[in-house]
Design an enzyme around this catalytic site. Structure first.
Site, PDB file in Angstrom:
ATOM      1  N   GLY A   9       0.829  -1.215   0.000  1.00  0.00           N
ATOM      2  CA  GLY A   9       0.000   0.000   0.000  1.00  0.00           C
ATOM      3  C   GLY A   9       0.854   1.252   0.000  1.00  0.00           C
ATOM      4  O   GLY A   9       0.489   2.273   0.585  1.00  0.00           O
ATOM      5  N   GLY A  12      -0.325   4.987  -0.826  1.00  0.00           N
ATOM      6  CA  GLY A  12      -1.295   5.682   0.028  1.00  0.00           C
ATOM      7  C   GLY A  12      -0.677   6.887   0.725  1.00  0.00           C
ATOM      8  O   GLY A  12       0.516   7.186   0.585  1.00  0.00           O
ATOM      9  N   GLN A  13      -1.516   7.564   1.515  1.00  0.00           N
ATOM     10  CA  GLN A  13      -1.100   8.809   2.178  1.00  0.00           C
ATOM     11  C   GLN A  13       0.104   8.578   3.093  1.00  0.00           C
ATOM     12  O   GLN A  13       1.056   9.349   3.084  1.00  0.00           O
ATOM     13  CB  GLN A  13      -2.281   9.367   2.984  1.00  0.00           C
ATOM     14  CG  GLN A  13      -2.045  10.761   3.525  1.00  0.00           C
ATOM     15  CD  GLN A  13      -2.994  11.116   4.652  1.00  0.00           C
ATOM     16  OE1 GLN A  13      -3.722  10.256   5.169  1.00  0.00           O
ATOM     17  NE2 GLN A  13      -2.986  12.371   5.048  1.00  0.00           N
ATOM     18  N   LEU A  14       0.051   7.499   3.860  1.00  0.00           N
ATOM     19  CA  LEU A  14       1.142   7.203   4.797  1.00  0.00           C
ATOM     20  C   LEU A  14       2.324   6.562   4.063  1.00  0.00           C
ATOM     21  O   LEU A  14       3.485   6.919   4.288  1.00  0.00           O
ATOM     22  CB  LEU A  14       0.599   6.236   5.854  1.00  0.00           C
ATOM     23  CG  LEU A  14       1.300   6.145   7.174  1.00  0.00           C
ATOM     24  CD1 LEU A  14       1.335   7.485   7.869  1.00  0.00           C
ATOM     25  CD2 LEU A  14       0.558   5.134   8.067  1.00  0.00           C
ATOM     26  N   ASP A  35       2.489  -1.786  -4.461  1.00  0.00           N
ATOM     27  CA  ASP A  35       1.058  -1.456  -4.449  1.00  0.00           C
ATOM     28  C   ASP A  35       0.409  -2.239  -5.572  1.00  0.00           C
ATOM     29  O   ASP A  35       1.106  -2.944  -6.307  1.00  0.00           O
ATOM     30  CB  ASP A  35       0.839   0.064  -4.615  1.00  0.00           C
ATOM     31  CG  ASP A  35      -0.409   0.527  -3.876  1.00  0.00           C
ATOM     32  OD1 ASP A  35      -1.484  -0.022  -4.150  1.00  0.00           O
ATOM     33  OD2 ASP A  35      -0.304   1.417  -3.007  1.00  0.00           O
ATOM     34  N   ARG A  37      -1.167  -0.830  -8.093  1.00  0.00           N
ATOM     35  CA  ARG A  37      -0.993  -0.138  -9.379  1.00  0.00           C
ATOM     36  C   ARG A  37       0.127   0.895  -9.294  1.00  0.00           C
ATOM     37  O   ARG A  37       0.503   1.328  -8.195  1.00  0.00           O
ATOM     38  CB  ARG A  37      -2.285   0.504  -9.879  1.00  0.00           C
ATOM     39  CG  ARG A  37      -2.881   1.566  -9.005  1.00  0.00           C
ATOM     40  CD  ARG A  37      -4.211   2.030  -9.576  1.00  0.00           C
ATOM     41  NE  ARG A  37      -5.231   1.016  -9.421  1.00  0.00           N
ATOM     42  CZ  ARG A  37      -5.994   0.893  -8.330  1.00  0.00           C
ATOM     43  NH1 ARG A  37      -5.831   1.715  -7.309  1.00  0.00           N
ATOM     44  NH2 ARG A  37      -6.896  -0.062  -8.231  1.00  0.00           N
ATOM     45  N   TYR A 140     -14.446  -0.888   8.618  1.00  0.00           N
ATOM     46  CA  TYR A 140     -13.015  -0.594   8.728  1.00  0.00           C
ATOM     47  C   TYR A 140     -12.557  -0.785  10.184  1.00  0.00           C
ATOM     48  O   TYR A 140     -11.558  -1.458  10.466  1.00  0.00           O
ATOM     49  CB  TYR A 140     -12.783   0.846   8.268  1.00  0.00           C
ATOM     50  CG  TYR A 140     -11.425   1.436   8.531  1.00  0.00           C
ATOM     51  CD1 TYR A 140     -10.294   0.964   7.884  1.00  0.00           C
ATOM     52  CD2 TYR A 140     -11.289   2.528   9.407  1.00  0.00           C
ATOM     53  CE1 TYR A 140      -9.048   1.546   8.112  1.00  0.00           C
ATOM     54  CE2 TYR A 140     -10.054   3.108   9.632  1.00  0.00           C
ATOM     55  CZ  TYR A 140      -8.940   2.614   8.991  1.00  0.00           C
ATOM     56  OH  TYR A 140      -7.718   3.195   9.209  1.00  0.00           O
ATOM     57  N   LYS A 144     -10.017  -3.504  11.835  1.00  0.00           N
ATOM     58  CA  LYS A 144      -8.805  -3.103  12.577  1.00  0.00           C
ATOM     59  C   LYS A 144      -8.757  -3.758  13.965  1.00  0.00           C
ATOM     60  O   LYS A 144      -7.688  -4.165  14.425  1.00  0.00           O
ATOM     61  CB  LYS A 144      -8.717  -1.571  12.690  1.00  0.00           C
ATOM     62  CG  LYS A 144      -8.356  -0.872  11.378  1.00  0.00           C
ATOM     63  CD  LYS A 144      -6.982  -1.272  10.888  1.00  0.00           C
ATOM     64  CE  LYS A 144      -6.612  -0.670   9.548  1.00  0.00           C
ATOM     65  NZ  LYS A 144      -5.356  -1.197   8.985  1.00  0.00           N
TER      66      LYS A 144
HETATM   67  C1  AKB Z   1     -10.120   7.409   8.382  1.00  0.00           C
HETATM   68  O1  AKB Z   1     -10.633   8.528   8.523  1.00  0.00           O
HETATM   69  O2  AKB Z   1     -10.731   6.401   8.030  1.00  0.00           O
HETATM   70  C2  AKB Z   1      -8.654   7.250   8.740  1.00  0.00           C
HETATM   71  C3  AKB Z   1      -8.472   6.780  10.143  1.00  0.00           C
HETATM   72  C4  AKB Z   1      -8.760   7.679  11.260  1.00  0.00           C
HETATM   73  O3  AKB Z   1      -8.105   5.662  10.346  1.00  0.00           O
HETATM   74  N1  AKB Z   1      -7.968   8.485   8.535  1.00  0.00           N
END
Ligand code: AKB
Length: 319
Positions: A9, A12-14, A35, A37, A140, A144
């Site tokens: 990944g 991505g941003q990080l 990644d 792509r 999400y 996690k």
């Molecule tokens: C999101 O907003 O989904 C992420 C996070 C806080 O994990 N930036």
């Protein structure tokens, strides 16, 4: 033996910024940014790797003699709600593939990014403690929490050195985030520098925990470098930077751009944001491996605007 690093990944941003930091630390020849792509701007010679393909992942780790994996590939909170089952599949299966490959091929260290999204309405909002109840409201967040528990399981059962942070919303100028609930706090800076009116998808008093990218990257490297005996939490460490709401970040930016205007049009992300903590208690990270954030809202705003002015062509580089 030199460390050999795999980042998943990495577009991505990080990942974009973490790859730079890891290349600086370990040398470009030892860092494999991957990644699914190739991005338009290929900053780090991205290799294609789909972590959902466990065989390809194993071959990659074996061929490149990988010793550390930073598994950043995931679908974030807001986007995840559009396709919950697909999000669960991607977020969980990819992570299980990384854990299994690491166990089989004796990868030395694995990094797993968790999130404030593991908390839901049952956790205290201010501050949210390390051991607060994790009852997330998004797929999400559910993935996690499960991912954190799998990390701990692989550590306890197989001795795999998995380390993890619960990131707040990450604020960075290098790339736009995608699909998160905290994204407004990056988009607002872009709008200000471009001279646009900003339409905020959260209400003005919605306080959320955020962290500036330099702090987020430093926390990641410090956690991964800490001696093993310092790491007492094998699910994931609470991490804090700075907490603010849309009206506070707007006022800060307005001090630099007095003409800047904001309107509020809350959407489905408002509910997600309201279920999250407002302030994270990161005292366990501070005690265990000496974590200390450096950026407050003022410092972050100045740096973001200076960088974005250059990036968006509003000013020549002085940085
Ligand atoms: C999101 O907003 O989904 C992420 C996070 C806080 O994990 N930036």
């Amino acid at each position: 033996m030199a460390e050999r690093i795999l980042i998943t990944g990495a577009n991505g941003q990080l990942g974009t910024v973490l790859a730079d930091a890891l290349i600086e630390k370990y040398g470009w020849e030892n860092v494999f940014a991957t990644d699914i792509r190739i991005p338009e701007i290929n900053r780090h010679a991205i290799s294609i790797l789909d972590v959902l393909d466990s065989q390809k992942l194993e071959e990659f780790v074996f061929d490149k003699q990988i010793t550390q994996i930073y598994h950043l590939a995931a679908i974030l909170s807001a986007k995840g709600e559009q396709e919950p089952l697909k999000t669960w599949d991607i977020n969980m299966q990819a992570w299980l593939n990384v854990l299994e490959t690491s166990r089989k091929l004796n990868v030395r260290k694995v990094f797993y990014p968790s999130s404030i999204a593991v908390f839901g309405d049952s956790a205290p909002k201010n501050p949210c403690t390390q051991t607060a109840q994790t009852e997330p409201t998004t797929v999400y967040g559910i993935s996690k929490v499960a991912g954190e528990n799998w990390a701990q399981y692989y550590h306890k059962r197989y001795g795999l050195d998995v380390r993890s942070l619960r990131y707040p919303g990450v604020i960075s100028y290098q790339s736009l985030p995608g699909g998160g609930t905290t994204d407004y706090a990056v988009e607002i800076y872009h709008a200000a520098v471009k001279g646009q009116v900003f339409e905020c998808f959260l209400e003005e008093n919605t306080t959320l925990p955020m962290i500036y990218i330099d702090d987020a990257i430093r926390a990641t490297l410090e956690l991964m470098d800490a001696p093993t005996e310092y790491i007492k939490i094998r699910t994931s460490y609470n991490l804090a930077g700075v907490s603010f709401d849309p009206s506070e970040i707007y006022e800060r930016i307005k001090a630099i751009y007095p003409e800047f205007q904001i309107t509020f049009k809350p959407d489905f992300r408002q509910k997600i944001a309201e279920s999250w903590p407002q302030v994270m208690d990161d005292s366990t990270a501070k005690a265990d491996w000496n974590w200390m954030p450096e950026y407050d809202l003022n410092k972050m705003t100045s740096v973001m605007i200076e960088h974005l002015k250059v990036m968006l062509g509003k000013e020549k580089s002085v940085i």
